[in-house]
Design a protein around this motif. Structure first.
Motif, PDB file in Angstrom:
ATOM      1  N   ARG A  95       0.837  -1.219   0.000  1.00  0.00           N
ATOM      2  CA  ARG A  95       0.000   0.000   0.000  1.00  0.00           C
ATOM      3  C   ARG A  95       0.859   1.252   0.000  1.00  0.00           C
ATOM      4  N   ILE A  96       1.925   1.255   0.797  1.00  0.00           N
ATOM      5  CA  ILE A  96       2.808   2.423   0.862  1.00  0.00           C
ATOM      6  C   ILE A  96       3.506   2.625  -0.482  1.00  0.00           C
ATOM      7  N   GLU A  97       3.939   1.542  -1.090  1.00  0.00           N
ATOM      8  CA  GLU A  97       4.578   1.632  -2.414  1.00  0.00           C
ATOM      9  C   GLU A  97       3.627   2.238  -3.434  1.00  0.00           C
ATOM     10  N   ALA A  98       2.358   1.823  -3.416  1.00  0.00           N
ATOM     11  CA  ALA A  98       1.367   2.359  -4.346  1.00  0.00           C
ATOM     12  C   ALA A  98       1.128   3.855  -4.097  1.00  0.00           C
ATOM     13  N   VAL A  99       1.048   4.252  -2.839  1.00  0.00           N
ATOM     14  CA  VAL A  99       0.852   5.674  -2.516  1.00  0.00           C
ATOM     15  C   VAL A  99       2.071   6.475  -2.979  1.00  0.00           C
ATOM     16  N   ARG A 100       3.265   5.969  -2.696  1.00  0.00           N
ATOM     17  CA  ARG A 100       4.480   6.678  -3.104  1.00  0.00           C
ATOM     18  C   ARG A 100       4.521   6.867  -4.613  1.00  0.00           C
ATOM     19  N   ARG A 101       4.217   5.818  -5.377  1.00  0.00           N
ATOM     20  CA  ARG A 101       4.234   5.925  -6.839  1.00  0.00           C
ATOM     21  C   ARG A 101       3.208   6.936  -7.329  1.00  0.00           C
ATOM     22  N   ARG A 102       2.005   6.883  -6.765  1.00  0.00           N
ATOM     23  CA  ARG A 102       0.938   7.797  -7.198  1.00  0.00           C
ATOM     24  C   ARG A 102       1.297   9.250  -6.901  1.00  0.00           C
ATOM     25  N   LEU A 103       1.786   9.526  -5.677  1.00  0.00           N
ATOM     26  CA  LEU A 103       2.113  10.903  -5.321  1.00  0.00           C
ATOM     27  C   LEU A 103       3.345  11.401  -6.082  1.00  0.00           C
ATOM     28  N   HIS A 104       4.308  10.524  -6.304  1.00  0.00           N
ATOM     29  CA  HIS A 104       5.481  10.900  -7.096  1.00  0.00           C
ATOM     30  C   HIS A 104       5.049  11.340  -8.497  1.00  0.00           C
ATOM     31  N   ALA A 105       4.158  10.567  -9.114  1.00  0.00           N
ATOM     32  CA  ALA A 105       3.656  10.893 -10.453  1.00  0.00           C
ATOM     33  C   ALA A 105       2.872  12.207 -10.450  1.00  0.00           C
ATOM     34  N   GLY A 106       2.303  12.559  -9.300  1.00  0.00           N
ATOM     35  CA  GLY A 106       1.530  13.793  -9.189  1.00  0.00           C
ATOM     36  C   GLY A 106       2.358  15.017  -8.826  1.00  0.00           C
ATOM     37  N   GLY A 107       3.678  14.860  -8.722  1.00  0.00           N
ATOM     38  CA  GLY A 107       4.539  16.014  -8.452  1.00  0.00           C
ATOM     39  C   GLY A 107       4.855  16.253  -6.985  1.00  0.00           C
ATOM     40  N   PHE A 108       4.851  15.217  -6.177  1.00  0.00           N
ATOM     41  CA  PHE A 108       5.157  15.356  -4.742  1.00  0.00           C
ATOM     42  C   PHE A 108       6.519  16.038  -4.573  1.00  0.00           C
ATOM     43  N   PRO A 109       6.644  16.988  -3.639  1.00  0.00           N
ATOM     44  CA  PRO A 109       7.864  17.796  -3.554  1.00  0.00           C
ATOM     45  C   PRO A 109       9.085  17.108  -2.924  1.00  0.00           C
TER      46      PRO A 109
ATOM     47  N   LEU B  61       6.036  10.845   4.718  1.00  0.00           N
ATOM     48  CA  LEU B  61       5.349  11.340   5.913  1.00  0.00           C
ATOM     49  C   LEU B  61       5.638  12.821   6.144  1.00  0.00           C
ATOM     50  N   ARG B  62       6.880  13.234   5.993  1.00  0.00           N
ATOM     51  CA  ARG B  62       7.236  14.647   6.175  1.00  0.00           C
ATOM     52  C   ARG B  62       6.450  15.516   5.196  1.00  0.00           C
ATOM     53  N   GLY B  63       6.386  15.103   3.945  1.00  0.00           N
ATOM     54  CA  GLY B  63       5.650  15.872   2.941  1.00  0.00           C
ATOM     55  C   GLY B  63       4.163  15.940   3.214  1.00  0.00           C
TER      56      GLY B  63
ATOM     57  N   ASP C 282       3.818  18.335   6.236  1.00  0.00           N
ATOM     58  CA  ASP C 282       4.126  19.707   5.834  1.00  0.00           C
ATOM     59  C   ASP C 282       3.018  20.311   4.977  1.00  0.00           C
ATOM     60  N   SER C 283       2.374  19.487   4.160  1.00  0.00           N
ATOM     61  CA  SER C 283       1.308  19.986   3.281  1.00  0.00           C
ATOM     62  C   SER C 283      -0.039  20.043   3.980  1.00  0.00           C
ATOM     63  N   THR C 284      -0.098  19.647   5.221  1.00  0.00           N
ATOM     64  CA  THR C 284      -1.323  19.525   6.024  1.00  0.00           C
ATOM     65  C   THR C 284      -2.309  18.514   5.434  1.00  0.00           C
ATOM     66  N   THR C 285      -1.803  17.568   4.646  1.00  0.00           N
ATOM     67  CA  THR C 285      -2.645  16.447   4.222  1.00  0.00           C
ATOM     68  C   THR C 285      -2.948  15.581   5.436  1.00  0.00           C
ATOM     69  N   LEU C 286      -1.931  15.389   6.280  1.00  0.00           N
ATOM     70  CA  LEU C 286      -2.099  14.731   7.578  1.00  0.00           C
ATOM     71  C   LEU C 286      -1.921  15.799   8.650  1.00  0.00           C
ATOM     72  N   VAL C 287      -2.862  15.875   9.572  1.00  0.00           N
ATOM     73  CA  VAL C 287      -2.827  16.890  10.625  1.00  0.00           C
ATOM     74  C   VAL C 287      -3.056  16.225  11.984  1.00  0.00           C
ATOM     75  N   PRO C 288      -2.621  16.864  13.078  1.00  0.00           N
ATOM     76  CA  PRO C 288      -2.772  16.255  14.402  1.00  0.00           C
ATOM     77  C   PRO C 288      -4.177  15.725  14.729  1.00  0.00           C
ATOM     78  N   PRO C 289      -5.267  16.374  14.313  1.00  0.00           N
ATOM     79  CA  PRO C 289      -6.573  15.776  14.613  1.00  0.00           C
ATOM     80  C   PRO C 289      -6.758  14.383  14.002  1.00  0.00           C
ATOM     81  N   ASP C 290      -5.963  14.034  12.976  1.00  0.00           N
ATOM     82  CA  ASP C 290      -6.038  12.687  12.402  1.00  0.00           C
ATOM     83  C   ASP C 290      -5.625  11.624  13.416  1.00  0.00           C
ATOM     84  N   LEU C 291      -4.923  12.016  14.465  1.00  0.00           N
ATOM     85  CA  LEU C 291      -4.548  11.060  15.511  1.00  0.00           C
ATOM     86  C   LEU C 291      -5.771  10.442  16.176  1.00  0.00           C
ATOM     87  N   ASP C 292      -6.934  11.082  16.033  1.00  0.00           N
ATOM     88  CA  ASP C 292      -8.177  10.502  16.562  1.00  0.00           C
ATOM     89  C   ASP C 292      -8.464   9.144  15.929  1.00  0.00           C
TER      90      ASP C 292
END
Length: 164
Positions: free
Chosen positions: A107-121, A142-144, A147-157
Motif C-alpha cells: 500500500r505504501i509503495e502504491a501511494v508513493r508511486r501515485r504521489l510521485h507521479a503527481g509532483g510530490f515535492p 510522511l514529512r511531505g 508539511d502539506s497539512t494532508t495529515l494533521v494532528p486531529p487525524d490522531l483521533d
C-alpha cells in the motif's frame, strides 16, 4: 506563542501551527516566514495560497497516521513506525481487516508511486544509481504529507479504539 515558553525559531517558508481552543476545538494558524532576500514590508494584499493537499482514501489515511504518528505529535527527529509495529497496531484498531506487513508495504509503495507521479515535492522513488532503496523514502512521504497539512494532528483521533 505564550509568555511562559521559550522562543522557537522558524525556518523560511510555510509553517502550520495548531492551537487548542475551547470544547476540544483545534485551530490552524498558517504562518509564512519570509527570508532576508524577500521584501521587508508586509504584503497585506498578497493572496494566501493554501498548500497542495494530497488525496488519500480512508485506509491509506489510517495506515499513514499509524506509521507517522510521531510526526503528527511533532516529536523531535521523528521516524516512522516499522511495518511490523504498524501491523500490530492496525490489527488492534481494525481486527477484521487484513493488515500484514507485506500488505502495508504494498500500500505504501502504491501511494508513493501515485504521489510521485503527481509532483510530490520530496523524493519518493529509489535512485537506482545509489544502489537500492533508501530508508528515507517513507520519512520523505510522511514529512511531505504533514508539511502539506494532508495529515494533521486531529487525524490522531483515528488511533482511538472505536469500541472504547
Amino acid at each position: 506563542m505564550h509568555a511562559t515558553t521559550e522562543a522557537v525559531p522558524l525556518a523560511e517558508g510555510y509553517t502550520p501551527v495548531f492551537v487548542r481552543g475551547s470544547s476540544y476545538r483545534e485551530h490552524l494558524v498558517e504562518l509564512y516566514v519570509s527570508g532576508h532576500d524577500e521584501e521587508r514590508s508586509p504584503r497585506r494584499r498578497a493572496e494566501t495560497l493554501p498548500p497542495k493537499r494530497w488525496s488519500l482514501d480512508d485506509d491509506e489515511r489510517l495506515l499513514l497516521v499509524v506509521l507517522g504518528q510521531r510526526y503528527l505529535l511533532y516529536e523531535e527527529g521523528p521516524r516512522p513506525l516499522s511495518y511490523r509495529q504498524a501491523a500490530e497496531q492496525l490489527v488492534y484498531l481494525r481486527p477484521g481487516a487484513d493488515w500484514r506487513e507485506r500488505r502495508i508495504e504494498n500500500r505504501i509503495e502504491a501511494v508513493r508511486r501515485r504521489l510521485h507521479a503527481g509532483g510530490f515535492p520530496y523524493p519518493l522513488t529509489h535512485d537506482r544509481r545509489a544502489g537500492g532503496p533508501s530508508d528515507n523514502l517513507l520519512h520523505n512521504l510522511l514529512r511531505g504529507l504533514v508539511d502539506s497539512t494532508t495529515l494533521v494532528p486531529p487525524d490522531l483521533d483515528l488511533l482511538e479504539d472505536d469500541d472504547g
